[in-house]
Design an enzyme around this catalytic site. Structure first.
Site, PDB file in Angstrom:
ATOM      1  N   ARG A   1      -3.031  -0.609 -11.852  1.00 48.50           N
ATOM      2  CA  ARG A   1      -4.269  -1.078 -11.220  1.00 48.50           C
ATOM      3  C   ARG A   1      -5.174   0.081 -10.798  1.00 48.50           C
ATOM      4  O   ARG A   1      -6.348  -0.125 -10.496  1.00 48.50           O
ATOM      5  CB  ARG A   1      -3.949  -2.032 -10.064  1.00 48.50           C
TER       6      ARG A   1
ATOM      7  N   GLU B   1      12.463   2.362  -2.496  1.00 46.47           N
ATOM      8  CA  GLU B   1      13.342   1.774  -1.483  1.00 46.47           C
ATOM      9  C   GLU B   1      14.799   1.796  -1.975  1.00 46.47           C
ATOM     10  O   GLU B   1      15.710   2.208  -1.268  1.00 46.47           O
ATOM     11  CB  GLU B   1      12.880   0.342  -1.207  1.00 46.47           C
TER      12      GLU B   1
HETATM   13  P1  AMP Z   1       3.476   3.151  -2.567  1.00 43.56           P
HETATM   14  O1  AMP Z   1       4.030   4.159  -3.504  1.00 43.56           O
HETATM   15  O2  AMP Z   1       4.500   2.565  -1.653  1.00 43.56           O
HETATM   16  O3  AMP Z   1       2.250   3.656  -1.813  1.00 43.56           O
HETATM   17  O4  AMP Z   1       3.018   1.922  -3.442  1.00 43.56           O
HETATM   18  C1  AMP Z   1       1.830   1.948  -4.080  1.00 43.56           C
HETATM   19  C2  AMP Z   1       1.854   1.184  -5.373  1.00 43.56           C
HETATM   20  O5  AMP Z   1       2.510  -0.078  -5.276  1.00 43.56           O
HETATM   21  C3  AMP Z   1       0.453   0.900  -5.804  1.00 43.56           C
HETATM   22  O6  AMP Z   1       0.366   1.089  -7.195  1.00 43.56           O
HETATM   23  C4  AMP Z   1       0.200  -0.543  -5.411  1.00 43.56           C
HETATM   24  O7  AMP Z   1      -0.573  -1.165  -6.368  1.00 43.56           O
HETATM   25  C5  AMP Z   1       1.586  -1.159  -5.321  1.00 43.56           C
HETATM   26  N1  AMP Z   1       1.814  -1.955  -4.090  1.00 43.56           N
HETATM   27  C6  AMP Z   1       2.668  -1.653  -3.092  1.00 43.56           C
HETATM   28  N2  AMP Z   1       2.659  -2.581  -2.138  1.00 43.56           N
HETATM   29  C7  AMP Z   1       1.760  -3.512  -2.513  1.00 43.56           C
HETATM   30  C8  AMP Z   1       1.276  -4.745  -1.923  1.00 43.56           C
HETATM   31  N3  AMP Z   1       1.706  -5.207  -0.758  1.00 43.56           N
HETATM   32  N4  AMP Z   1       0.315  -5.418  -2.604  1.00 43.56           N
HETATM   33  C9  AMP Z   1      -0.153  -4.958  -3.783  1.00 43.56           C
HETATM   34  N5  AMP Z   1       0.279  -3.835  -4.384  1.00 43.56           N
HETATM   35  C10 AMP Z   1       1.217  -3.115  -3.766  1.00 43.56           C
END
Ligand code: AMP
Length: 175
Positions: free
Chosen positions: A61, A98
């Site tokens: 995205r 995680e």
């Molecule tokens: P992070 O590495 O934890 O910052 O996760 C970021 C990635 O996971 C991004 O590419 C987001 O599109 C996706 N992502 C994580 N949590 C969500 C959520 N609650 N809603 C939508 N996309 C999420």
């Protein structure tokens, strides 16, 4: 209505996707609204203090607004993809999830040394993915000039993980 309100009103909350306990922020309704899409790109441009040499967008995205933004700034758009998806020679970076680990990649010739690069994704959660993307940028000898997200889940403190690379972290809408 201002940009932040428009974004929040348009995003669809999907509970328990992709697993129990996650409130997924679905941006697909934003993509159906071309005026809001332009508003988001303009919102980023307003917040960018120094024009980057390239936009790095994170699969998948991060490709959507990443390309629009790079195009409007008249700079290259570079893809960061999950392992095994890019066709040419790649560099890779592993990061913790995680449960277990993930690997992302970038083409070996995607960035020039000392370029100032803005990293973009749709949403900042824990910051693990964007941090790994920053490591890829640095592997190629380029600099991280900042990060830009449409949405930040502030309660996950992702910004803290990114500050070692840049304090310039743009988040248009916060939760
Ligand atoms: P992070 O590495 O934890 O910052 O996760 C970021 C990635 O996971 C991004 O590419 C987001 O599109 C996706 N992502 C994580 N949590 C969500 C959520 N609650 N809603 C939508 N996309 C999420």
């Amino acid at each position: 209505m201002n940009l932040v309100e428009e974004i929040k009103k348009t995003i669809r909350d999907v509970p328990d996707f992709p697993k129990q306990g996650i409130m997924f922020k679905d941006i697909t309704p934003i993509l159906e609204d071309q005026i809001l899409c332009s508003g988001i790109v303009d919102g980023f441009i307003k917040e960018i203090t120094q024009k980057p040499d390239a936009i790095v967008g994170i699969e998948s995205r991060g490709f959507l607004f990443g390309v629009l933004l790079a195009n409007k700034l008249n700079v290259p758009f570079i893809m960061v993809r999950k392992a095994g998806k890019l066709p040419y020679k790649t560099i890779s970076q592993q990061y913790g999830l995680e449960y277990g680990t993930a690997t992302i990649e970038m083409h070996i010739d995607a960035l020039q040394k000392n370029w100032n690069v803005l990293i973009h994704d749709d949403l900042l959660a824990t910051g693990g993915t964007a941090e790994a993307a920053a490591q890829l940028v640095k592997q190629l000898g380029a600099n991280v000039s900042g990060f830009a997200f449409v949405v930040e889940l502030g309660f996950l403190n992702g910004k803290e993980k990114l500050k070692i690379h840049s304090n310039n972290i743009i988040c248009l809408a916060q939760y």
